[in-house]
Write an enzyme that holds these catalytic residues in place. Structure first.
Site, PDB file in Angstrom:
ATOM      1  N   ASP A  13       0.874  -1.161   0.035  1.00 38.03           N
ATOM      2  CA  ASP A  13       0.016   0.102  -0.085  1.00 38.03           C
ATOM      3  C   ASP A  13       0.690   1.211   0.081  1.00 38.03           C
ATOM      4  OD1 ASP A  13      -2.311  -1.742   0.244  1.00 38.03           O
ATOM      5  OD2 ASP A  13      -1.817  -1.750   2.243  1.00 38.03           O
ATOM      6  N   LYS A  16       2.441   1.966  -4.942  1.00 36.29           N
ATOM      7  CA  LYS A  16       2.786   1.730  -6.174  1.00 36.29           C
ATOM      8  C   LYS A  16       2.118   1.736  -7.789  1.00 36.29           C
ATOM      9  CE  LYS A  16       3.051  -2.647  -4.393  1.00 36.29           C
ATOM     10  NZ  LYS A  16       2.407  -2.123  -3.131  1.00 36.29           N
ATOM     11  N   GLY A  40      -4.480  -4.531  -4.332  1.00 35.04           N
ATOM     12  CA  GLY A  40      -5.298  -3.385  -4.829  1.00 35.04           C
ATOM     13  C   GLY A  40      -4.800  -2.341  -5.191  1.00 35.04           C
ATOM     14  N   HIS A  41      -4.849  -1.979  -6.521  1.00 34.23           N
ATOM     15  CA  HIS A  41      -4.163  -0.657  -6.836  1.00 34.23           C
ATOM     16  C   HIS A  41      -5.284   0.408  -7.172  1.00 34.23           C
ATOM     17  CE1 HIS A  41      -0.023  -2.674  -8.432  1.00 34.23           C
ATOM     18  NE2 HIS A  41      -0.231  -2.526  -7.101  1.00 34.23           N
ATOM     19  N   GLN A 223       2.235  -5.992  -3.045  1.00 33.87           N
ATOM     20  CA  GLN A 223       2.283  -6.248  -1.679  1.00 33.87           C
ATOM     21  C   GLN A 223       3.731  -5.376  -1.325  1.00 33.87           C
ATOM     22  OE1 GLN A 223       1.490  -9.458  -3.143  1.00 33.87           O
ATOM     23  NE2 GLN A 223      -0.389  -8.939  -2.881  1.00 33.87           N
TER      24      GLN A 223
HETATM   25  P1  IMP Z   1      -2.624 -12.970   2.302  1.00 34.21           P
HETATM   26  O1  IMP Z   1      -1.707 -12.464   1.242  1.00 34.21           O
HETATM   27  O2  IMP Z   1      -4.085 -12.781   1.919  1.00 34.21           O
HETATM   28  O3  IMP Z   1      -2.192 -14.305   2.448  1.00 34.21           O
HETATM   29  O4  IMP Z   1      -2.275 -12.125   3.484  1.00 34.21           O
HETATM   30  C1  IMP Z   1      -1.148 -12.165   4.407  1.00 34.21           C
HETATM   31  C2  IMP Z   1      -0.642 -10.783   4.878  1.00 34.21           C
HETATM   32  O5  IMP Z   1      -0.390  -9.834   3.765  1.00 34.21           O
HETATM   33  C3  IMP Z   1      -1.913  -9.969   5.706  1.00 34.21           C
HETATM   34  O6  IMP Z   1      -1.183  -9.114   6.610  1.00 34.21           O
HETATM   35  C4  IMP Z   1      -2.429  -9.220   4.595  1.00 34.21           C
HETATM   36  O7  IMP Z   1      -3.076  -8.124   5.056  1.00 34.21           O
HETATM   37  C5  IMP Z   1      -1.117  -8.757   3.770  1.00 34.21           C
HETATM   38  N1  IMP Z   1      -1.384  -8.464   2.337  1.00 34.21           N
HETATM   39  C6  IMP Z   1      -1.620  -8.950   1.344  1.00 34.21           C
HETATM   40  N2  IMP Z   1      -1.673  -8.119   0.407  1.00 34.21           N
HETATM   41  C7  IMP Z   1      -1.834  -6.953   0.622  1.00 34.21           C
HETATM   42  C8  IMP Z   1      -1.642  -5.660  -0.086  1.00 34.21           C
HETATM   43  O8  IMP Z   1      -1.772  -5.707  -1.397  1.00 34.21           O
HETATM   44  N3  IMP Z   1      -1.410  -4.896   0.569  1.00 34.21           N
HETATM   45  C9  IMP Z   1      -0.955  -4.712   1.819  1.00 34.21           C
HETATM   46  N4  IMP Z   1      -1.143  -5.912   2.708  1.00 34.21           N
HETATM   47  C10 IMP Z   1      -1.323  -6.918   1.983  1.00 34.21           C
END
Ligand code: IMP
Length: 426
Positions: A13, A16, A40-41, A223
């Protein structure tokens, strides 16, 4: 004639999407190489707001977009995105690698069930419940279903039946949960999706291999560095390698020299569980959350907010080899009386480097340096228009990290960005 990589330097977040969108103008091809629709962008173009989870942001400029095998792809979400983009008049030029693993309904159900189970004994990870972890787990367990398998109805039925039966047994016997939708429904839905997605199949690895030789390829990271499965704050991480080195294996290209842009938010945020040394669990944190509208694009969850942490950024630079930084959301700090920045960590009264484990990080206390606050001017067209105190803040970051800041973003619009071509690093 170049490969440019956009990497989140914190916990995701960082903004990017906006930096990718800006760089896309110069790119011929944009490649998404890891993660899935947990990302999410948000891209703002004039009055239009695009929220993308899977398709690379390059689609807004109608560039060639690719999804490589390192991604986990939810075909249901992909079709929705394609339909939304087509409805707003965008021409889509998309290629999906045949080896990309696909997310099925049981991955989402298992993600949720595992999270509830974990919360009974250990701390929850706080996943996005998009089935990301279970899908990557299947890939590594060699029971996964790839895009190429989905496109072969007989093979897909065989693999789905095997997986469905196994997951259903795990869900009922371990988690006391029914698996829905039924096998027949899943088969029907996914066969329809396969027909819709068939035209997008293509050898991404081969195409990127060719394109990087004479074109500009933009690799769009999702991420952030500290969510990396190996080097993040395990287990509070996502299930893919988010750092720059992951590109080669996730796209299927040999190691090569790449320009690596580290996207840094002017403060820090985190969604989900896990340590966060500079977290502000007070009014200041709430003020930053409101000013920055720090709520998840994917799940809508409020993001945890805190001061900028240069100790973690220095480690992020070590892992990614940033050649330039893009600093985002500077405007969110405007109007604060003073700002703090972590410049060192202490553990048991001693100065320590960025620790390797989440348990140690939890115990670290940040050593904070205070900066005077600043008020952003109405009109900003050059670096000199930035308030002097904001410049002091930026120069300190550059000098500490020894990486030049090449972009400063001070609002969501494309126009609210400064490109700084010649930044001296003292
Ligand atoms: P997962 O990727 O859904 O398995 O989540 C694992 C961890 O990564 C959690 O803490 C999510 O909140 C975090 N996470 C996954 N994708 C994002 C992203 O795009 N932005 C911020 N945090 C993310």
């Amino acid at each position: 004639m170049a490969g440019i990589v956009i990497i989140g330097s914190q916990w995701g977040d960082e903004g990017k999407g906006k930096i990718t969108d800006l760089l896309t103008k110069e790119a011929d091809t944009v490649v998404r190489f890891q993660g899935g629709n947990n990302a999410g962008h948000t891209i703002v173009v004039g009055d239009e707001v695009f929220k993308l989870h899977l398709i690379p942001s390059g689609v807004i400029y109608e560039k060639k977009c690719m999804i490589s095998s390192g991604v986990v792809l939810d075909p249901r979400v992909l079709i929705q995105e394609i339909q939304q983009l087509e409805a707003s008049g965008k021409k889509i030029d998309l290629v999906i690698d045949p080896l990309t693993h696909i997310i099925l309904p049981y991955h989402n159900v298992l993600d949720g069930a595992q999270e509830s189970y974990r919360s009974k004994s250990t701390k929850k990870i706080g996943t996005t419940k998009r089935g990301i972890g279970p899908c990557y787990a299947d890939k590594v367990s060699r029971t996964g279903i790839r895009f190429i398998d989905l496109l072969n109805p007989k093979r897909f039925e065989e693999l789905l039946t095997f997986n469905y039966t196994l997951k259903s047994a795990i869900l009922t016997q371990v988690y006391q949960q029914e698996l829905t939708p039924s096998l027949a429904e899943t088969l029907e839905t996914y066969n329809q999706l396969a027909d819709q997605l068939r035209p997008y199949l293509g050898d991404v690895s081969g195409m990127v291999h060719k394109d990087v030789k004479d074109k500009t390829v933009l690799f769009e990271g999702a991420q952030g560095t500290f969510l990396d499965i190996s080097y993040g704050n395990y287990p509070y991480v996502t299930s893919s390698n988010t750092i720059s080195g992951g590109i080669f294996v996730n796209v299927g290209i040999p190691p090569m020299s790449l320009k690596v842009i580290g996207v840094v938010k002017a403060y820090t945020t985190r969604v989900g569980g896990g340590p966060f040394p500079t977290e502000l669990e007070n009014e200041m944190g709430e003020q930053i959350r409101q000013n920055g509208q720090e709520f998840g694009t994917t799940t809508g969850r409020p993001r945890r907010c805190g001061w900028l942490d240069l100790v973690m950024l220095k480690y992020a630079h070590r892992l990614n080899g940033f050649t330039e930084l893009a600093l985002t959301k500077l405007d969110v700090l405007s109007g604060l009386e003073s700002l703090e920045v972590a410049v060192a960590y202490e553990l048991d009264g001693k100065r320590v480097d960025f620790p390797l484990t989440a348990e140690q990080l939890e115990k670290c206390t940040p050593v904070l340096k205070t900066f005077e606050g600043f008020e952003m001017a109405q009109e900003i067209s050059t670096y000199d228009d930035l308030p002097e105190k904001a410049q002091t803040y930026l120069q300190f970051i550059e000098n500490y990290l020894e990486v030049p800041i090449g972009w400063v973003s001070y609002g969501p619009k494309r126009s609210e960005t400064l490109r700084i071509e010649k930044v001296s690093v003292a």
